[in-house]
Each structure stands twice: as structure tokens, then as C-alpha cells.
Design an enzyme around this catalytic site. Structure first.
Site, PDB file in Angstrom:
ATOM      1  CE  LYS A  79      -3.550   2.150   2.987  1.00  0.00           C
ATOM      2  NZ  LYS A  79      -4.330   1.951   4.233  1.00  0.00           N
ATOM      3  CB  SER A 115      -7.068   4.345   3.807  1.00  0.00           C
ATOM      4  OG  SER A 115      -6.234   3.666   4.736  1.00  0.00           O
ATOM      5  CB  SER A 142      -7.677   1.685   6.804  1.00  0.00           C
ATOM      6  OG  SER A 142      -8.186   2.993   6.911  1.00  0.00           O
TER       7      SER A 142
END
Length: 472
Positions: free
Chosen positions: A72, A148, A172
Site C-alpha cells: 500500500k 483506506s 482501513s
């Protein structure tokens, strides 16, 4: 090779170990799949294809030797690779080194093929940064992937890779797992390393791990990465044995308390209520004691304290990035919501921040006391199925509108960021329209073992691995 890319990471690693497939073959098959499907999904923001091919020539002999993986684009950095956190403020920043977590990913034999889309600084529970545009849900490209870690979740759900890095400061990992039909374990606070740049983030709200399709992959990945790094300010209680050994171990007869009532008063969509009640029925059929409960916490107190920590954390993030890059952060260099939150954070003082931390610690003690009587708590992950893209957009005259909408959407997941407990989203339910809706199980502090045992039992009782999104 398409059949190979559909396998989980454990199965791919086993093929490599038996020399039935070479790591470079796995990487090439992954790249072909990314090139075919990611133009629609927009899950990957920085491809690292040539670097991956080079790494696949002789990967370390770890438990995931040769398995393609994504990192990520937030918090965890790869040396020499662009790291943006979804922000124009970092659009051309190149990371100087691997973070400790990435070092451990590489040592496990994982081959990093790219970095994934994330909202600016991970703020929202959707992945729609202005810098890169929205990640799209493989189950319906008009819907949010969650956030996220939405880019990571979209990629894993679409079988671009079997697993991907994710982190969680308010849900997230679990929110995108719910939206994309994956397994998402948020570990105990400090289970995974945060160094070398950070000791913790927002006094421990944020944790690192991954989204996966199988329970065993999540457990084995955590085995490969867990443990305090040098100089860590604190660490999680040591596990009694490897987490992989918990997968398939009998969970015993658990006491599971469930609720569909949000402590903040948010309205819960009927599909999310149905998902929890369906999971409660399934758990009871597996021999567990299941009972409806009320959570012993003030939603108003949780919201007030969490927002104080979150807004001051955004102010710290923006100012830290500006110092690191030598740039001046202004309303023109970040998104309107980010700037509004940073300004709100700057208006709060150090005493406000410490009072908020005290409040969250009081909540943690109340929940810990409550869980003396319960092994696991079951709730919705989110308040509604995957919402349409654009749901959390800022308004021209109200930049905080999306943030307020987000607070309604995620009334449950921030609880365990405040308390530090492990929690997981399990993909047991799909709507009549074909959208995934995860269910949320919360364990006692330090007790991922019970959650992994229960998750494996649920996975065996109602397998989800064969559910595939309708890609072209």
C-alpha cells in the site's frame, strides 16, 4: 497460469517449493493479469514490474518464496520507489529505504510487484484520491472499494495478487475487506513493526498487516512479520505459538456477544443487520453460545476523543510531510478535506490531545472489563453495503461533509483502534444485488489466536474462496 494466479499465497508458495512453477513465471502471470484488469480497477499506482522480475530470479527462501505481493502506498515504504500517500504534496517523493515491515515482507520471499491506491493520507473509508482517481470495486465498478486500503483490496479480490499489504487506523483493513469480499485481520496494537521512521501513529490507533482471500494466508503473513523492531516504544503480548497453527485448531465453545446497534446512533442498513444475524445463527449452529448484548461505551465520548486525535494527527502528518520535503503545505497542495481537518487539528492544543488519549484509554478499560464475560464480540463492519463512488466527496461550501458522512458509515471499526484489540472482517454475506458485506468479530487484547481459530471454522463451514467478482 491463470489457474495458478487464482490460488492463495500459501498454495502458490507450495508450488514454488515443489518446483512445479518458477517465481518468475508467477510474476509474469501476475503482470499479465494486472495489465488486463487494472486499467478498469485503478488499484495499482506505481507498477514495479521490472524490479519484480529481477527479484524473482533468486528470492529469499522464506515461507512465501516467489509469491507476488503489493504494498500500500501509505506508511510502508520501498527503497527507491515513489511514495505519495495519495497526496500531491508527495507526488514525486522517492523513499530512501525499506521500512522494517517491507524488509520482513521481502525476507518472507514475497515479490513486490507494485504499490496500491489509497485516499490522501489514508483519511477516508473510500479510495478516491484526487492524485490518482478512484479505485473501483471488482464486484461493481461504480461502487467504492472502501478505504483506506482500497487499492490493495480491489487487487486481491480481482486475483491480481493473492494478498496485499494494508494498514488500519479506524478500520482501513476491515472496511475494504468488507467492501471487496475478503478476509481482513486487524492485529493487536504493536503486533507488527512501525519503524524505523515511526514509533507509533496517533498514540497507537494505526496498525499494519494485510488483506487476503484465505484465513491461513493472513495467519502465516502475521507469523512472518510480527514482533517489535529495535527501539519500539511498546509491543504486543507474545503469541503462545505460530498463528498458522491456530488455523484449523478447535476454537472450543466460545461466548459470542452480538449487536447491530451503533454506539454513535448511526442508522444501520438492513443488509448489514441481516449479515450479523446470519453470522450469529451460523456461530450458534457451530456450537457457540451466542447472545445479543449492548456495548458499554458512550458513542459521544468515542467520537469526540477519536476526532480530536484524528484531526491533530492530520495536522501533524501535513506539517511533517512539509518539513520532510522542504515544501510549504497550503490549501492548494492538499485536498480540501485534508486541509480542513489539519486546520481543525491546529486549533486543538496539547492538553486537548492528552485529554482525548485519556478518554480513549478509559474506553479501552471499559471494553476490556466487559470482555471478561465474552470471548468475542460480533458487530457490522460498516453501516451499509459498498456505497457509490463519490459518496464521501467534499462539498464546495463544506469540505468536512465527506468526513461527517464517513463517521456515519464507520461507527464500529474505530472502537478497536482506540482499545488496541484485534478484530477481523469475515466475508460471509452477499446482498441480493451481489455486493459483499463483511461481518466484524472483535477479540480480547492480544488474542488473535481465538479469532483465527473461529475464522477458519467459519471459512470451512461457509467457504468463500470460489466467489469471484464479475470481471470481463
Amino acid at each position: 497460469m491463470d489457474d495458478v494466479t487464482s490460488l492463495d499465497a500459501t498454495a502458490q508458495a507450495e508450488l514454488v517449493r515443489r518446483r512445479e512453477v518458477e517465481p518468475v513465471e508467477l510474476v509474469d502471470a501476475t503482470i499479465r493479469r494486472i495489465e488486463r484488469f487494472d486499467p478498469t480497477l485503478n488499484s495499482i499506482v506505481t507498477p514495479l514490474f521490472e524490479e519484480a522480475r529481477a527479484a524473482a530470479a533468486d528470492p529469499p527462501s522464506g515461507p512465501f518464496r516467489g509469491v507476488p505481493f503489493l504494498v500500500k502506498d501509505l506508511q510502508a515504504t520501498c527503497a527507491g520507489v515513489r511514495h505519495t500517500s495519495g497526496s500531491r504534496l508527495l507526488a514525486d517523493f522517492v523513499a530512501p529505504l525499506d521500512t522494517e515491515l517491507v524488509t520482513r515482507f521481502r525476507a518472507a520471499g514475497l515479490i513486490i510487484v507494485g504499490t496500491t491506491n489509497t485516499p490522501e493520507f489514508g483519511i477516508l473509508p473510500t479510495t478516491e484520491p484526487h492524485l490518482f482517481g478512484p479505485a473501483r470495486n471488482p464486484w461493481d465498478p461504480t461502487r467504492s472499494t472502501g478505504g483506506s486500503s482500497g487499492g490493495s483490496a480491489a487487487a486481491v479480490a480481482a486475483r491480481l495478487v493473492p494478498a496485499a499489504h494494508a494498514n488500519d487506523g479506524g478500520g482501513s483493513i476491515r472496511i475494504p475487506a468488507s467492501c471487496c469480499g475478503l478476509f481482513g485481520m486487524k492485529p493487536t496494537r504493536a503486533r507488527n513493526p512501525m519503524g524505523p521512521f515511526l514509533g507509533d501513529v496517533m498514540s497507537g490507533l494505526v496498525v499494519e498487516h494485510a488483506v487476503t482471500r484465505s484465513v491461513r494466508d493472513s495467519a502465516a503473513l502475521l507469523d512472518a512479520t510480527e514482533g517489535a523492531d529495535l527501539g519500539a516504544p511498546y509491543w504486543a503480548p507474545p503469541a503462545a505459538r505460530p498463528f498458522r497453527d491456530e488455523v484449523g485448531a478447535p476454537p472450543g465453545r466460545l461466548r459470542i456477544g452480538f449487536t447491530t446497534t451503533a454506539p454513535t446512533g448511526s442508522a444501520i442498513h438492513p443488509d448489514c443487520i441481516a449479515a450479523v444475524r446470519d453470522a450469529a445463527t451460523l456461530c450458534a449452529s457451530l456450537g457457540h453460545h451466542v447472545e445479543e448484548i449492548s456495548l458499554p461505551l458512550s458513542g459521544e465520548m468515542l467520537t469526540e476523543c477519536f476526532v480530536t486525535v484524528w484531526t491533530t494527527g492530520i495536522a501533524w502528518t501535513v506539517d511533517s510531510v512539509a518539513r520532510m520535503t522542504g515544501r510549504t503545505a497550503t490549501a492548494d497542495t492538499v485536498e480540501p478535506l485534508t486541509w480542513a481537518l489539519a486546520e481543525a487539528g491546529r486549533r486543538r492544543g496539547g492538553a486537548d490531545y492528552l485529554a482525548a488519549i485519556q478518554g480513549l484509554q478509559m474506553i479501552a478499560r471499559a471494553i476490556a472489563t466487559f470482555m471478561r464475560d465474552w470471548d468475542v464480540i460480533l458487530t457490522p463492519v460498516v453501516a451499509e453495503p459498498p456505497p457509490p463512488l463519490g459518496t464521501f466527496d467534499a462539498l464546495a461550501d463544506d469540505p468536512l461533509a465527506g468526513f461527517m458522512r464517513a463517521a456515519e458509515y464507520v461507527p464500529f471499526t474505530p472502537i478497536t483502534n482506540a482499545t488496541g484489540q484485534p478484530a477481523m472482517s469475515v466475508p460471509l454475506f452477499w446482498t441480493h444485488g451481489g455486493l459483499p458485506v463483511g461481518v466484524h468479530f472483535i477479540g480480547r487484547f492480544g488474542d488473535e489466536a481465538t479469532l483465527f481459530r473461529l475464522a477458519a471454522q467459519l471459512e470451512a463451514a461457509r467457504p468463500w474462496a470460489d466467489r469471484r467478482p464479475p470481471l470481463g
